[in-house]
Design an enzyme around this catalytic site. Structure first.
Site, mmCIF file in Angstrom:
data_model
loop_
_atom_site.group_PDB
_atom_site.id
_atom_site.type_symbol
_atom_site.label_atom_id
_atom_site.label_comp_id
_atom_site.label_asym_id
_atom_site.label_seq_id
_atom_site.Cartn_x
_atom_site.Cartn_y
_atom_site.Cartn_z
ATOM 1 N N GLU A 41 0.835 -1.201 0.000
ATOM 2 C CA GLU A 41 0.000 0.000 0.000
ATOM 3 C C GLU A 41 0.873 1.256 0.000
ATOM 4 O OE1 GLU A 41 -3.649 1.893 2.688
ATOM 5 O OE2 GLU A 41 -2.385 0.325 3.532
ATOM 6 N N LYS A 127 -9.101 3.279 -3.159
ATOM 7 C CA LYS A 127 -9.592 2.814 -1.862
ATOM 8 C C LYS A 127 -10.927 3.486 -1.541
ATOM 9 C CE LYS A 127 -7.609 1.986 2.753
ATOM 10 N NZ LYS A 127 -6.411 2.242 3.602
ATOM 11 N N CYS A 161 -5.700 -2.763 2.267
ATOM 12 C CA CYS A 161 -5.663 -2.709 3.724
ATOM 13 C C CYS A 161 -7.036 -3.008 4.326
ATOM 14 C CB CYS A 161 -5.089 -1.357 4.169
ATOM 15 S SG CYS A 161 -4.307 -1.407 5.808
#
Length: 304
Positions: A41, A127, A161
């Protein structure tokens, strides 16, 4: 198919170095036979672990605003030169790569996963929900960036994540037929291993999780992370791992430093695992549960 996950530090505010390291890791992994390579990430652009950007409830500081200016400058544009460089690398090597990055779009930053392959740049996933304090750094993606990439032998998708904790996102991605679930992250907790094994077992897919390993001495000297200022203070402790569709750990978790994990996957294990469980097929109950996914882009301004 041989795959690889890279565990490495992302140089903060030094995107040229991060890009050079990313290229080097992809080349090294491909040299070991990997056809799919996953980087952590925010690898391009950096993850500012332990920095508060001068934020308290209801106020910001001039120093924090200038720190954001530096972070904004280090982000990458899509398309842009950094994306072009990595696209050329995967074209040359004939491999696929999923690279975590911070995307700059006007005044807003997004945490993204960039997809590359033998045809170059293939697309991105933004995200959907930044976690906790990430929300003052990153915007929210919309449903238009949920790509699944067909490599010809397996289908790649990504959840970044803590998106891996979103059951409806997982369901939407399972419905797209993801075979290789890529999870770029900075979550180094032991509990993360349970999540990766659960996603593999629930989705009946291979999971490739790439985490950063970051020490204080990888950050500029003028920063003051809350974890401490000793050079060897570990800010992100790794834990990269590769998991089978039945939840067995094939490689890792990697701790205590940088490195590349590889595993040779038997893609026939996908059908073997789905024999008794398919979360969006024979083990679903669409007469009881349904999920609507809005994949339309949501621009702020439309029309001309």
């Amino acid at each position: 198919m041989t795959v690889a996950v890279v565990q490495a530090a992302a140089p903060l505010f030094d995107t040229p170095t991060a890009l050079a390291r990313a290229e080097g890791f992809i080349r090294e992994a491909a040299g070991r036979g990997a056809r799919v390579v996953v980087l952590p990430e925010a690898y391009l652009g950096g993850y500012p672990k332990g920095l508060d950007f001068g934020i308290t409830v209801g106020s910001r500081t001039p120093e924090g605003r200038d720190l954001f200016r530096r972070y904004h400058a280090a982000a990458v544009e899509v398309p842009g030169p950094e994306v072009g460089t990595l696209a050329a690398v995967t074209r040359e090597l004939g491999c696929h790569a999923v690279v975590g990055a911070v995307e700059r779009s006007g005044g807003t930053l997004y945490c993204v996963a960039l997809f590359f392959g033998p045809d170059g740049y293939l697309g991105l996933h933004r995200k959907l929900m930044p976690t906790a304090g990430e929300r003052y750094l990153w915007g929210q993606g919309d449903g238009s960036t949920l790509p699944v990439v067909d490599t010809g032998t397996a289908r790649l998708g990504a959840a970044i994540c803590w998106e891996n904790y979103m059951p409806l996102l997982r369901t939407a991605m399972y419905a797209k037929g993801v075979d290789l679930w890529c999870a770029p992250t900075v979550d180094d907790r032991e509990a993360w291993q349970s999540t990766m094994r659960h996603v593999a077992l629930e989705g009946r897919c291979f999971v490739l999780s790439a985490c950063q390993y970051l020490r204080r001495d990888a950050l500029p000297a003028d920063l003051r992370p809350v974890q401490g200022d000793a050079p060897d203070t570990v800010l992100i402790g790794g834990g990269s791992v590769i998991v089978s569709p039945l939840g067995d750990v094939l490689a890792g978790p990697l701790r205590d430093g940088e490195g590349i994990l590889t595993a040779e996957l038997d893609l026939d294990d996908l059908a073997r695992a789905r024999f008794d469980f398919d979360p969006v097929g024979h083990y679903a109950r669409p007469d009881v549960f349904t999920l609507h996914v809005d994949e339309s882009p949501r621009p702020t301004v439309t029309g001309g």
